[in-house]
Design an enzyme around this catalytic site. Structure first.
Site, PDB file in Angstrom:
ATOM      1  N   SER A 495      -4.771  -5.038  -4.135  1.00 41.83           N
ATOM      2  CA  SER A 495      -3.053  -5.623  -4.037  1.00 41.83           C
ATOM      3  C   SER A 495      -3.520  -7.055  -4.848  1.00 41.83           C
ATOM      4  CB  SER A 495      -2.437  -5.085  -2.498  1.00 41.83           C
ATOM      5  OG  SER A 495      -1.626  -5.699  -2.505  1.00 41.83           O
ATOM      6  N   ASP A 582       4.562   1.722  -7.592  1.00 40.88           N
ATOM      7  CA  ASP A 582       4.092   0.731  -6.508  1.00 40.88           C
ATOM      8  C   ASP A 582       5.550   0.055  -7.220  1.00 40.88           C
ATOM      9  OD1 ASP A 582       3.374  -1.057  -5.540  1.00 40.88           O
ATOM     10  OD2 ASP A 582       1.754  -1.028  -6.284  1.00 40.88           O
ATOM     11  N   HIS A 614       1.410   2.225  -4.504  1.00 44.94           N
ATOM     12  CA  HIS A 614       0.653   0.719  -3.592  1.00 44.94           C
ATOM     13  C   HIS A 614      -0.581   1.162  -3.146  1.00 44.94           C
ATOM     14  CE1 HIS A 614       0.224  -3.539  -3.759  1.00 44.94           C
ATOM     15  NE2 HIS A 614      -0.139  -3.643  -2.599  1.00 44.94           N
TER      16      HIS A 614
END
Length: 670
Positions: A495, A582, A614
Site C-alpha cells: 500500500s 483492489d 488490497h
C-alpha cells in the site's frame, strides 16, 4: 461507530539457496509455517460465557468454529467457506448467533452474515449487490437487534438500519444525507452525527428525537481530524467519552458529562495517543486504558482491574491483550505474544485468578529459531523522533541483544496507510526475512498515527519528500550503527509501503539495491480518481494531506510525487505484486508503471492475483508471492531462499511481465 476518518490506503523449480555462510547453521523456517493458515485464531467468548468461537481451517479454508466454553473437544464448524478465508467474527448480544463479514475476491464490498449456533442456519443479513455493510453498534442491553450501516442507496453514504437478528428484518433508522458517521448509545438511539468539512476537518452534531441539530456540538479542524472523535457513551447515556487532541498534541481520554457539557481529562501521555480502553461491559464506564509508544501497556484508571492487570502482567511471558470479556465480566480471553514464540490464547477466570491456555495459534512454530524485536528511537534530520523496530538475524546476533556483531543485508519494511503505524510484537515478515539472513527495520515515518497530531501533520503534502527522507535517515542510522552497509539495503512494503518502494527506486535510484512493491500506487493523480465512493467523507482529508487534484498547484504536486513520472530513472531490480480487484489501489496503478518500464526496456517483474484485492488474503497466494519475493531478494542481497517449488502452481498467480528477471520464476511456471 461508523467513522470515516482518513482510511489507511495503503502480502516446482530447483533453485539453489543463496546462503551467507554464517546463517547456514540456523534452520530454514518453511514459508508455509509462517504464512499458512493458523491452527486457531480470533477467539471470542459469547456474552453469556457459555460458548467459545474462533477461526480455524475447514478443508484448508479458514472458517468459524464454536464449542461449549468448558469443553473445546466438542468443537464444530459453523461456516463452510470454500475459497476465501474468514478473517474475523463476533457474537450477537443474545449469544445465539456468530456474526461475520465477507467480501468477494477482495472487492471490499463486505456483507454481514450470521449463523445460529443451535441450528447452524446461516443468514445473509445484507443481500445486496455493490454494497458495503458496516456494524454501527451492538448493545449489551438490547439483545435482539443491532444497528448497521448500508450504502446500497447511495454508495457514498451509509444509511442506518436496525437489524432484527432472528428474522433479518431491516428497518430504516436514519437516511444519510452527507454524514461520515454516527454514534449510538446502548439503547440503540443515535446520539451524534459526524459531518466532513471542506477544510478536511469534522463537525459533530447532537441527534435529539431522531433529528440532527443544526448547531454543532463540536468542531474539529484538519490538524485534529485524525486524533479527535467521540468514542462511546456509558450504558446510562450520561457520560460521553472522547479521544481528544484539541488544545494538546497527543490524544487524551476525556469524559464529558452529557447534561452539563463539562469535560474531564482522564488520561494523557506526552509521547503517544491514548487509543484504546477497557470498558466495564455492564456499565460502559472506562476502567483502564492502553498506551503504545515503544510497546503497548495497560494502565488502570481505578481499582476495578488493577489487581487483574497486575496478575496478568506477572503471569504472562510477553505482551498481553484482553481480547474478549463476558457480560458478567467473570471471564476474559487474553492473547499473549512472546515475539520469539508463537502467540497463544488463554482463559482468565477473574474470581479464582486462574489462567488456562486454550491454544497456540501456530504450534508448528514452537521451537523454531524465532528472533527478538528491538524498539528503537531514531532521529530524523529535522529532529523528529521516529519510533522504529529492528529485527536481527541470528547470524549477527545469536544472543538476541539487538546489537549486530557485523553488518548484514537489510530489508527496510515500510508500513501502509500511511495513516497507520508499526508496533511491537510477533511479525511474520520480520521473522521470515530475519531467518533468511536479513536485518529488518520498520519505521514510523512522519504521517504515521499514534504519536500525536503534530507528527501526523508533519507528513502533510510530504509523500515522496520528507516522509521518504525519514526512511533514508533510518537507513543512515542503521549503517552508522553497524547493522548494515549502504550498498546492501532493499526497500519493501504494501500500500503506502509499496508507494515508498516505488519512490525509493525512482526518486533515489542508487540508494536501494532492489525494491518490492505490493499494491502500491504509482500515480497519485489516478489514485485519487479511483478511491472507493464510500470514502467520500474522507476525500477532503486526502486532498489536504496528499495534494488537491482540483487545483493547478495540487495537480503539479501530485505529478511531481508520482513515481510513474520518474520510471525512466529506475536502475535497480523491481518486483511488483497486485490484486486485480483492489478497490483502494486500482490495478492500473501497477500496470501503468510496468508499461512505462517495459517501454524503456527496464527490467521489472509483475505478478497479479485475479482473486485478490488490497493485499493477499488467501494463504496460497500470499505464500506464492513471498516465494517469488525471497528468491528475488536472495539474488539482490545474497541471503537465503527456500526454492519456489510448487508455490506458484498452487496459487492463482499470473506473471504478467518479467518472469526472466526473478530467479527460478520462469522454471516454476513450466
Amino acid at each position: 461507530m461508523i467513522r470515516y476518518a482518513l482510511p489507511a490506503l495503503l502480502l516446482a523449480s530447483v533453485l539453489p539457496c543463496y546462503a551467507q555462510s554464517p546463517a547456514t547453521d540456523v534452520p530454514l523456517i518453511e514459508r508455509a509455517r509462517i504464512f499458512g493458515n493458523p491452527s486457531k485464531t480470533g477467539a471470542k467468548l459469547s456474552p453469556d460465557g457459555k460458548w467459545l468461537s474462533w477461526i480455524a481451517p475447514r478443508d484448508g479454508v479458514l472458517n468459524v468454529w464454536v464449542a461449549p466454553a468448558g469443553d473445546l473437544a466438542k468443537a464444530r464448524p459453523l461456516t463452510d467457506e470454500k475459497t476465501r478465508p474468514l478473517r474475523g467474527s463476533f457474537w450477537s448480544p443474545d449469544s445465539r448467533h456468530v456474526l461475520f463479514i465477507q467480501d468477494k475476491g477482495g472487492d471490499e464490498n463486505f456483507l454481514l452474515y450470521g449463523v445460529e449456533v443451535a441450528s447452524g442456519k446461516q443468514t445473509n443479513y445484507t443481500p445486496f449487490e455493490k454494497t458495503r455493510a458496516a456494524v454501527l453498534h451492538i448493545s449489551s442491553k438490547i439483545k435482539d437487534r443491532i444497528l448497521v450501516g448500508l450504502n446500497n442507496r447511495d454508495p457514498r453514504w451509509h444509511d442506518v438500519y436496525s437489524l432484527e437478528l432472528a428474522t433479518g428484518k431491516l428497518t430504516l433508522v436514519q437516511k444519510n444525507e452527507g454524514y461520515g458517521g454516527f454514534l449510538a448509545d446502548d439503547q440503540l438511539k443515535l446520539r451524534i452525527a459526524e459531518k466532513p468539512r471542506s477544510d478536511g476537518g469534522t463537525s459533530y452534531f447532537r441527534i435529539s428525537d431522531g433529528k440532527i441539530e443544526s448547531t454543532p456540538l463540536a468542531e474539529v479542524g484538519l490538524d485534529d481530524s485524525q486524533t479527535t472523535a467521540p468514542a462511546a457513551f456509558t450504558v446510562d447515556g450520561g457520560t460521553l467519552y472522547w479521544i481528544d487532541s484539541r488544545n494538546r498534541n497527543t490524544a487524551a481520554l476525556v469524559a464529558q458529562d452529557v447534561a452539563s457539557g463539562k469535560t474531564t481529562v482522564l488520561a494523557e501521555d506526552g509521547r503517544t495517543d491514548i487509543s484504546n480502553g477497557l470498558f466495564d461491559p455492564r456499565t460502559g464506564r472506562v476502567q483502564a486504558y492502553s498506551v503504545d509508544y515503544l510497546k503497548q501497556e495497560y494502565i488502570p484508571l481505578s481499582d476495578d482491574l488493577k489487581a487483574d492487570l497486575a496478575f496478568l502482567k506477572q503471569n504472562t511471558k510477553g505482551k498481553f491483550s484482553v481480547t474478549s470479556r463476558t457480560e458478567a465480566d467473570d471471564k476474559w480471553l487474553v492473547a499473549v505474544d512472546p515475539v520469539t514464540a508463537p502467540a497463544s490464547t488463554w482463559l482468565y477466570e477473574r474470581k479464582a485468578k486462574k489462567l488456562t491456555q486454550l491454544f497456540v495459534s501456530r504450534p508448528e512454530l514452537e521451537g523454531a529459531p524465532l528472533v527478538a524485536m528491538h524498539p528503537q528511537e531514531i532521529k530524523a534530520r529535522d529532529g523528529l523522533t521516529l519510533v522504529s523496530y529492528l529485527t536481527l538475524p541470528k547470524s549477527v546476533d545469536a544472543a538476541g541483544s539487538g546489537k549486530a556483531s557485523k553488518p548484514a543485508p537489510l530489508v527496510l519494511l515500510v508500513h501502509g496507510g500511511p495513516w497507520a503505524r508499526d508496533g511491537y510484537g510477533y511479525n511474520g515478515y520480520h521473522q521470515w526475512l530475519a531467518n533468511r539472513g536479513y536485518a529488518v527495520l520498520s519505521v514510523n515515518y512522519r504521517g504515521s498515527t499514534g504519536f500525536g497530531k503534530n507528527f501526523i501533520s508533519a507528513g502533510d503534502l510530504q509523500w515522496g519528500r520528507k516522509m521518504h527522507d525519514d526512511l533514508l535517515d533510518a537507513v543512515d542510522w542503521a549503517v552508522k550503527q553497524g547493522v548494515t552497509t549502504a550498498d546492501q539495503v532493499a526497500i519493501m512494503g504494501g500500500s503506502y509501503g509499496g508507494y515508498a518502494a516505488l519512490a525509493g527506486v525512482a526518486f533515489t535510484p542508487t540508494t536501494f539495491a532492489c525494491g518490492v512493491d505490493i499494491v502500491g500506487p504509482s500515480n497519485l493523480f489516478t489514485l485519487l480518481q479511483t478511491i472507493p465512493p464510500y470514502w467520500e467523507a474522507g476525500k477532503q482529508q486526502f486532498y489536504k494531506r496528499m495534494g488537491d487534484p482540483t487545483t493547478e498547484a495540487g495537480q503539479a504536486l501530485l505529478k511531481e510525487r508520482s513515481p510513474l513520472n520518474y520510471a525512466a530513472n529506475i536502475q535497480r531490480p523491481l518486483l511488483i505484486g497486485q490484486g486485480a480487484n483492489d478497490p483502494r489501489v486500482n490495478v492500473r496503478e501497477s500496470e501503468q508503471i510496468v508499461d512505462a518500464m517495459a517501454a524503456k526496456h527496464i527490467p521489472v517483474t509483475y505478478v497479479v492475483f485475479p482473486d485478490e484485492g488490497h493485499g493477499f488474503a488467501r494463504p496460497v497466494n500470499n505464500i506464492a508471492f513471498n516465494a517469488v519475493t525471497e528468491n528475488f531478494l536472495a539474488q539482490c542481497l545474497k541471503g537465503r531462499a527456500e526454492p519456489i517449488g510448487g508455490a506458484l502452481k498452487a496459487s492463482t498467480a499470473q506473471v504478467k511481465h518479467g518472469a526472466e528477471f526473478a530467479p527460478g520464476l520462469a522454471e516454476a511456471l513450466q
